[in-house]
Design a protein around this motif. Structure first.
Motif, mmCIF file in Angstrom:
data_model
loop_
_atom_site.group_PDB
_atom_site.id
_atom_site.type_symbol
_atom_site.label_atom_id
_atom_site.label_comp_id
_atom_site.label_asym_id
_atom_site.label_seq_id
_atom_site.Cartn_x
_atom_site.Cartn_y
_atom_site.Cartn_z
ATOM 1 N N GLU A 97 -3.770 5.738 13.512
ATOM 2 C CA GLU A 97 -2.455 6.199 13.101
ATOM 3 C C GLU A 97 -1.808 5.117 12.230
ATOM 4 O O GLU A 97 -2.193 3.943 12.264
ATOM 5 C CB GLU A 97 -1.578 6.470 14.328
ATOM 6 N N LEU A 98 -0.796 5.530 11.466
ATOM 7 C CA LEU A 98 -0.141 4.598 10.556
ATOM 8 C C LEU A 98 0.414 3.384 11.288
ATOM 9 O O LEU A 98 0.287 2.251 10.816
ATOM 10 C CB LEU A 98 0.991 5.322 9.802
ATOM 11 N N GLU A 99 0.992 3.607 12.450
ATOM 12 C CA GLU A 99 1.573 2.494 13.221
ATOM 13 C C GLU A 99 0.500 1.474 13.606
ATOM 14 O O GLU A 99 0.737 0.264 13.598
ATOM 15 C CB GLU A 99 2.268 3.011 14.487
ATOM 16 N N GLU A 100 -0.698 1.981 13.950
ATOM 17 C CA GLU A 100 -1.795 1.078 14.317
ATOM 18 C C GLU A 100 -2.278 0.286 13.108
ATOM 19 O O GLU A 100 -2.591 -0.905 13.218
ATOM 20 C CB GLU A 100 -2.953 1.878 14.907
ATOM 21 N N ILE A 101 -2.335 0.934 11.954
ATOM 22 C CA ILE A 101 -2.759 0.261 10.734
ATOM 23 C C ILE A 101 -1.784 -0.857 10.377
ATOM 24 O O ILE A 101 -2.184 -1.979 10.051
ATOM 25 C CB ILE A 101 -2.872 1.264 9.561
ATOM 26 N N VAL A 102 -0.500 -0.539 10.458
ATOM 27 C CA VAL A 102 0.538 -1.541 10.179
ATOM 28 C C VAL A 102 0.416 -2.731 11.124
ATOM 29 O O VAL A 102 0.494 -3.894 10.713
ATOM 30 C CB VAL A 102 1.946 -0.913 10.306
ATOM 31 N N SER A 103 0.189 -2.451 12.399
ATOM 32 C CA SER A 103 0.061 -3.508 13.402
ATOM 33 C C SER A 103 -1.159 -4.389 13.148
ATOM 34 O O SER A 103 -1.102 -5.601 13.331
ATOM 35 C CB SER A 103 -0.029 -2.881 14.798
ATOM 36 N N ARG A 104 -2.254 -3.771 12.720
ATOM 37 C CA ARG A 104 -3.493 -4.521 12.486
ATOM 38 C C ARG A 104 -3.431 -5.382 11.226
ATOM 39 O O ARG A 104 -3.884 -6.535 11.220
ATOM 40 C CB ARG A 104 -4.661 -3.535 12.382
ATOM 41 N N LEU A 105 -2.882 -4.828 10.150
ATOM 42 C CA LEU A 105 -2.890 -5.535 8.866
ATOM 43 C C LEU A 105 -1.709 -6.482 8.697
ATOM 44 O O LEU A 105 -1.796 -7.459 7.960
ATOM 45 C CB LEU A 105 -2.913 -4.526 7.715
ATOM 46 N N LYS A 106 -0.581 -6.149 9.350
ATOM 47 C CA LYS A 106 0.600 -7.018 9.299
ATOM 48 C C LYS A 106 1.062 -7.307 7.856
ATOM 49 O O LYS A 106 1.433 -8.442 7.530
ATOM 50 C CB LYS A 106 0.341 -8.328 10.044
ATOM 51 N N PHE B 45 -11.047 12.759 -11.859
ATOM 52 C CA PHE B 45 -10.452 12.625 -10.533
ATOM 53 C C PHE B 45 -8.937 12.541 -10.655
ATOM 54 O O PHE B 45 -8.395 11.998 -11.620
ATOM 55 C CB PHE B 45 -11.005 11.405 -9.781
ATOM 56 N N ASP B 46 -8.259 13.141 -9.679
ATOM 57 C CA ASP B 46 -6.809 13.029 -9.539
ATOM 58 C C ASP B 46 -6.532 12.094 -8.375
ATOM 59 O O ASP B 46 -7.116 12.248 -7.299
ATOM 60 C CB ASP B 46 -6.179 14.395 -9.260
ATOM 61 N N MET B 47 -5.632 11.162 -8.594
ATOM 62 C CA MET B 47 -5.284 10.206 -7.540
ATOM 63 C C MET B 47 -3.780 10.223 -7.313
ATOM 64 O O MET B 47 -2.999 10.032 -8.245
ATOM 65 C CB MET B 47 -5.727 8.794 -7.922
ATOM 66 N N ASN B 48 -3.371 10.513 -6.091
ATOM 67 C CA ASN B 48 -1.965 10.475 -5.693
ATOM 68 C C ASN B 48 -1.743 9.284 -4.771
ATOM 69 O O ASN B 48 -2.471 9.134 -3.774
ATOM 70 C CB ASN B 48 -1.560 11.765 -4.983
ATOM 71 N N SER B 49 -0.776 8.454 -5.092
ATOM 72 C CA SER B 49 -0.548 7.231 -4.310
ATOM 73 C C SER B 49 0.914 7.095 -3.909
ATOM 74 O O SER B 49 1.815 7.491 -4.649
ATOM 75 C CB SER B 49 -0.950 5.997 -5.113
ATOM 76 N N GLN B 50 1.125 6.515 -2.726
ATOM 77 C CA GLN B 50 2.462 6.198 -2.236
ATOM 78 C C GLN B 50 2.480 4.771 -1.695
ATOM 79 O O GLN B 50 1.561 4.370 -0.976
ATOM 80 C CB GLN B 50 2.879 7.132 -1.108
ATOM 81 N N LEU B 51 3.515 4.041 -2.049
ATOM 82 C CA LEU B 51 3.696 2.697 -1.516
ATOM 83 C C LEU B 51 4.711 2.766 -0.383
ATOM 84 O O LEU B 51 5.841 3.211 -0.570
ATOM 85 C CB LEU B 51 4.185 1.741 -2.607
ATOM 86 N N ILE B 52 4.276 2.342 0.808
ATOM 87 C CA ILE B 52 5.108 2.420 2.014
ATOM 88 C C ILE B 52 5.614 1.039 2.409
ATOM 89 O O ILE B 52 4.835 0.083 2.457
ATOM 90 C CB ILE B 52 4.313 3.017 3.195
ATOM 91 N N LYS B 53 6.905 0.938 2.678
ATOM 92 C CA LYS B 53 7.477 -0.296 3.233
ATOM 93 C C LYS B 53 7.289 -0.220 4.739
ATOM 94 O O LYS B 53 7.808 0.688 5.394
ATOM 95 C CB LYS B 53 8.956 -0.402 2.867
ATOM 96 N N THR B 54 6.540 -1.146 5.305
ATOM 97 C CA THR B 54 6.068 -0.991 6.680
ATOM 98 C C THR B 54 7.142 -1.186 7.743
ATOM 99 O O THR B 54 6.984 -0.720 8.872
ATOM 100 C CB THR B 54 4.909 -1.955 6.970
ATOM 101 N N ASP B 55 8.249 -1.865 7.420
ATOM 102 C CA ASP B 55 9.253 -2.091 8.466
ATOM 103 C C ASP B 55 10.075 -0.845 8.768
ATOM 104 O O ASP B 55 10.696 -0.741 9.826
ATOM 105 C CB ASP B 55 10.172 -3.265 8.096
ATOM 106 N N ASN B 56 10.059 0.140 7.846
ATOM 107 C CA ASN B 56 10.809 1.373 8.105
ATOM 108 C C ASN B 56 10.060 2.637 7.664
ATOM 109 O O ASN B 56 10.625 3.734 7.699
ATOM 110 C CB ASN B 56 12.180 1.314 7.414
ATOM 111 N N ASN B 57 8.783 2.464 7.232
ATOM 112 C CA ASN B 57 7.947 3.588 6.771
ATOM 113 C C ASN B 57 8.554 4.348 5.594
ATOM 114 O O ASN B 57 8.270 5.530 5.384
ATOM 115 C CB ASN B 57 7.662 4.569 7.914
ATOM 116 N N GLU B 58 9.379 3.669 4.820
ATOM 117 C CA GLU B 58 10.008 4.293 3.652
ATOM 118 C C GLU B 58 9.058 4.267 2.463
ATOM 119 O O GLU B 58 8.419 3.247 2.175
ATOM 120 C CB GLU B 58 11.298 3.557 3.297
ATOM 121 N N SER B 59 8.962 5.394 1.748
ATOM 122 C CA SER B 59 8.146 5.458 0.535
ATOM 123 C C SER B 59 8.994 4.981 -0.639
ATOM 124 O O SER B 59 10.036 5.579 -0.937
ATOM 125 C CB SER B 59 7.663 6.894 0.296
ATOM 126 N N ILE B 60 8.557 3.899 -1.300
ATOM 127 C CA ILE B 60 9.367 3.332 -2.379
ATOM 128 C C ILE B 60 8.717 3.491 -3.747
ATOM 129 O O ILE B 60 9.287 3.073 -4.757
ATOM 130 C CB ILE B 60 9.660 1.837 -2.114
#
Length: 206
Positions: free
Chosen positions: A79-88, A104-119
């Motif tokens: 889960e995302l929370e586990e990934i965040v915890s592991r990678l820090k 190929f089509d590539m869709n990307s999102q950058l997530i701020k890990t302290d609040n899971n906000e997509s920036i």
């Protein structure tokens, strides 16, 4: 001078604010994209990921997780929370890739890990052979969204400084991780202080 020193001590001790926190170098992990289209060799997906990692590490003064660590994470269904915890890391780049023939089509999102906000969000359509174009676009726009200028010299100076600090404190694996994500167009410099001795009985040199 005494008054200034006292205010600074109050600031650090009680308010938790300081110069170092403001100048903290952010960290980012580029996860291997999810494949939503035609089956493709895992090496292709890893190559795409590695290109983005290298471009970001080369263009900005930012800490980037090496490919081998994110590959290990991608092999586990976490889960995302586990990934965040592991990678820090402060930021995660989550992507999906849809491969259809030679494109190929590539869709990307950058997530701020302290609040899971997509920036940051990015959609790319490219020929499957044009991985460098796709990775450079994503890397450049991520750095801009984080307030960085694409500057090779500044990126290199930051990398050298972090490498020196890790090596000096004996964190050799961390030092290697700082070197690995980027191309070494200039060699990182390290001063090694060593001792040597000659064992006269066994005739060995250390």
């Amino acid at each position: 001078v005494t008054l200034i020193g006292f205010i600074f001590w109050i600031n650090i001790s009680f308010l938790g604010r300081g110069v170092s926190s403001k100048n903290k170098v952010p960290s980012i992990s580029i996860l291997v994209p999810d494949n939503l289209g035609d089956s493709v060799n895992n090496k292709w997906m890893n190559f795409l990921t590695e290109n983005i990692i290298i471009d970001i590490a080369n263009l900005g003064n930012i800490i980037v997780t090496p490919l081998r660590k994110v590959m290990k994470i991608s092999e586990e269904e976490l889960e995302l929370e586990e990934i965040v915890s592991r990678l820090k890391s402060d930021y995660l780049l989550l992507s999906s890739v849809y491969i259809d023939g030679k494109e190929f089509d590539m869709n990307s999102q950058l997530i701020k890990t302290d609040n899971n906000e997509s920036i940051f969000g990015k959609k790319i359509n490219e020929n499957i052979k044009n991985i460098p174009n796709a990775s450079n676009q994503i890397a450049s726009e991520i750095l801009v969204s984080l307030g960085f200028k694409n500057n090779l010299e500044i990126a290199f100076e930051g990398k050298q400084k972090r490498f020196n600090e890790a090596y000096k404190s004996g964190e050799y694996q961390k030092a290697i991780d700082i070197v690995n994500p980027a191309k070494r167009e200039k060699g990182l410099t390290v001063n090694i202080k060593g001792e040597f001795g000659f064992n006269r009985i066994e005739g060995t040199l250390t």
